[in-house]
Scaffold this motif. Sequence first.
Motif, mmCIF file in Angstrom:
data_model
loop_
_atom_site.group_PDB
_atom_site.id
_atom_site.type_symbol
_atom_site.label_atom_id
_atom_site.label_comp_id
_atom_site.label_asym_id
_atom_site.label_seq_id
_atom_site.Cartn_x
_atom_site.Cartn_y
_atom_site.Cartn_z
ATOM 1 N N ILE A 202 -82.800 43.692 16.491
ATOM 2 C CA ILE A 202 -82.998 43.520 17.928
ATOM 3 C C ILE A 202 -84.209 44.339 18.345
ATOM 4 C CG2 ILE A 202 -80.583 43.084 18.520
ATOM 5 C CD1 ILE A 202 -80.383 46.021 19.419
ATOM 6 N N THR A 203 -84.792 43.943 19.470
ATOM 7 C CA THR A 203 -85.842 44.770 20.069
ATOM 8 C C THR A 203 -85.105 45.881 20.804
ATOM 9 O OG1 THR A 203 -87.277 42.847 20.301
ATOM 10 C CG2 THR A 203 -87.825 44.810 21.595
ATOM 11 N N PHE A 204 -85.023 47.019 20.156
ATOM 12 C CA PHE A 204 -84.114 48.082 20.592
ATOM 13 C C PHE A 204 -84.319 48.467 22.045
ATOM 14 C CE2 PHE A 204 -81.012 51.141 19.433
ATOM 15 C CZ PHE A 204 -81.310 52.326 20.064
ATOM 16 N N ASP A 205 -85.583 48.543 22.459
ATOM 17 C CA ASP A 205 -85.873 48.984 23.825
ATOM 18 C C ASP A 205 -85.370 48.005 24.884
ATOM 19 O OD1 ASP A 205 -89.117 50.586 23.210
ATOM 20 O OD2 ASP A 205 -87.084 51.030 22.533
ATOM 21 N N ASP A 206 -85.077 46.771 24.484
ATOM 22 C CA ASP A 206 -84.634 45.757 25.444
ATOM 23 C C ASP A 206 -83.123 45.733 25.630
ATOM 24 O OD1 ASP A 206 -87.075 43.239 24.400
ATOM 25 O OD2 ASP A 206 -87.242 44.978 25.729
ATOM 26 N N TYR A 207 -82.423 46.594 24.886
ATOM 27 C CA TYR A 207 -80.967 46.528 24.892
ATOM 28 C C TYR A 207 -80.332 47.832 25.345
ATOM 29 C CZ TYR A 207 -80.743 42.029 22.591
ATOM 30 O OH TYR A 207 -80.834 40.696 22.318
ATOM 31 N N ALA A 208 -79.242 47.669 26.065
ATOM 32 C CA ALA A 208 -78.345 48.785 26.313
ATOM 33 C C ALA A 208 -77.374 48.845 25.135
ATOM 34 C CB ALA A 208 -77.579 48.579 27.607
ATOM 35 N N ILE A 209 -77.032 50.048 24.737
ATOM 36 C CA ILE A 209 -76.120 50.249 23.614
ATOM 37 C C ILE A 209 -74.916 51.042 24.085
ATOM 38 C CG2 ILE A 209 -75.845 51.161 21.284
ATOM 39 C CD1 ILE A 209 -77.947 49.012 21.375
ATOM 40 N N GLY A 210 -73.755 50.631 23.623
ATOM 41 C CA GLY A 210 -72.549 51.329 24.060
ATOM 42 C C GLY A 210 -71.503 51.440 22.975
ATOM 43 N N ARG B 48 -59.449 46.028 23.938
ATOM 44 C CA ARG B 48 -60.585 46.928 23.761
ATOM 45 C C ARG B 48 -60.860 47.661 25.068
ATOM 46 N NH1 ARG B 48 -64.975 43.433 20.162
ATOM 47 N NH2 ARG B 48 -63.925 43.740 18.160
ATOM 48 N N GLU B 49 -61.275 48.899 24.938
ATOM 49 C CA GLU B 49 -61.581 49.730 26.106
ATOM 50 C C GLU B 49 -63.018 50.211 26.008
ATOM 51 O OE1 GLU B 49 -59.640 53.508 26.087
ATOM 52 O OE2 GLU B 49 -60.185 53.994 28.157
ATOM 53 N N GLY B 50 -63.805 49.911 27.019
ATOM 54 C CA GLY B 50 -65.164 50.428 27.073
ATOM 55 C C GLY B 50 -65.140 51.933 27.206
ATOM 56 N N VAL B 51 -66.001 52.618 26.438
ATOM 57 C CA VAL B 51 -66.007 54.076 26.422
ATOM 58 C C VAL B 51 -67.259 54.620 27.094
ATOM 59 C CG1 VAL B 51 -66.060 56.115 24.940
ATOM 60 C CG2 VAL B 51 -64.606 54.160 24.330
ATOM 61 N N ALA B 52 -68.415 54.165 26.636
ATOM 62 C CA ALA B 52 -69.670 54.678 27.174
ATOM 63 C C ALA B 52 -70.783 53.683 26.884
ATOM 64 C CB ALA B 52 -70.017 56.031 26.551
ATOM 65 N N CYS B 53 -71.838 53.783 27.694
ATOM 66 C CA CYS B 53 -72.978 52.890 27.517
ATOM 67 C C CYS B 53 -74.226 53.590 28.033
ATOM 68 C CB CYS B 53 -72.750 51.583 28.261
ATOM 69 S SG CYS B 53 -74.039 50.350 28.029
ATOM 70 N N ILE B 54 -75.381 53.297 27.415
ATOM 71 C CA ILE B 54 -76.635 53.879 27.863
ATOM 72 C C ILE B 54 -77.709 52.800 27.918
ATOM 73 C CG2 ILE B 54 -77.256 54.618 25.509
ATOM 74 C CD1 ILE B 54 -78.579 57.111 26.882
ATOM 75 N N THR B 55 -78.447 52.782 29.007
ATOM 76 C CA THR B 55 -79.521 51.821 29.225
ATOM 77 C C THR B 55 -80.865 52.475 28.900
ATOM 78 O OG1 THR B 55 -78.272 50.687 30.936
ATOM 79 C CG2 THR B 55 -80.654 50.390 30.969
ATOM 80 N N THR B 56 -81.767 51.702 28.309
ATOM 81 C CA THR B 56 -83.061 52.254 27.907
ATOM 82 C C THR B 56 -83.990 52.515 29.079
ATOM 83 O OG1 THR B 56 -82.979 51.120 25.799
ATOM 84 C CG2 THR B 56 -85.136 51.858 26.535
ATOM 85 N N THR B 57 -84.093 51.545 29.955
ATOM 86 C CA THR B 57 -85.142 51.566 30.977
ATOM 87 C C THR B 57 -85.111 52.811 31.845
ATOM 88 O OG1 THR B 57 -83.711 50.215 32.355
ATOM 89 C CG2 THR B 57 -85.388 49.074 31.060
ATOM 90 N N ASP B 58 -83.931 53.216 32.252
ATOM 91 C CA ASP B 58 -83.860 54.386 33.123
ATOM 92 C C ASP B 58 -82.943 55.479 32.577
ATOM 93 O OD1 ASP B 58 -81.606 52.878 35.603
ATOM 94 O OD2 ASP B 58 -81.402 53.250 33.458
ATOM 95 N N ARG C 123 -79.444 58.378 23.082
ATOM 96 C CA ARG C 123 -80.142 57.438 22.218
ATOM 97 C C ARG C 123 -81.483 57.990 21.788
ATOM 98 N NH1 ARG C 123 -80.386 51.949 25.043
ATOM 99 N NH2 ARG C 123 -81.971 51.395 23.473
ATOM 100 N N ASP C 124 -81.918 57.571 20.612
ATOM 101 C CA ASP C 124 -83.233 57.904 20.078
ATOM 102 C C ASP C 124 -83.938 56.589 19.820
ATOM 103 O OD1 ASP C 124 -85.441 58.535 18.428
ATOM 104 O OD2 ASP C 124 -84.424 60.302 17.638
ATOM 105 N N ASN C 125 -84.851 56.226 20.715
ATOM 106 C CA ASN C 125 -85.507 54.920 20.607
ATOM 107 C C ASN C 125 -86.417 54.843 19.378
ATOM 108 O OD1 ASN C 125 -84.197 54.052 22.883
ATOM 109 N ND2 ASN C 125 -85.921 54.455 24.245
ATOM 110 N N ALA C 126 -86.963 55.955 18.966
ATOM 111 C CA ALA C 126 -87.833 55.953 17.788
ATOM 112 C C ALA C 126 -87.034 55.658 16.518
ATOM 113 C CB ALA C 126 -88.550 57.287 17.663
ATOM 114 N N LYS C 127 -85.839 56.215 16.452
ATOM 115 C CA LYS C 127 -84.992 56.007 15.274
ATOM 116 C C LYS C 127 -84.076 54.795 15.421
ATOM 117 C CE LYS C 127 -84.794 60.903 13.989
ATOM 118 N NZ LYS C 127 -83.899 62.074 13.771
#
Length: 122
Positions: free
Chosen positions: A27-35, A45-55, A72-76
């Motif tokens: 995936i283009t990592f910077d375009d995705y939120a990861i959780g 399933r229970e959502g625990v946490a999520c982080i958005t790249t843009t802000d 998150r580490d966008n470089a890695k």
Amino acid sequence: EVQLVESGGGLVQAGGSLRLSCAASGITFDDYAIGWVRQVPGKEREGVACITTTDGSTNYADSVKGRFSISRDNAKKTVDLQMSSLKPEDTAVYFCAAVAPRCYSDFDFDYWGQGTQVTVST
């Protein structure tokens, strides 16, 4: 092919800490939120946490606020979940997940990893 690979699960005593890591590819990592989402057999399933790249904004489930921290580490192309003050009720399989372009309040995701077991003993 999208791949989300979790690591860092295991057994820990109540009150202890554990750090999960998710490595993303395909995936283009910077375009995705990861959780992170967790599931106990027989339960939803229970959502625990999520982080958005843009802000860098984050979402947390009420049950983990103040105890879990997502980063998150966008470089890695990795996302970590630092879990502290763990409780037996945190025991579950934890899945890394991705969604474009941002986190959603219902923790809805498009792509999923295979999961890693976290067990918190009393």
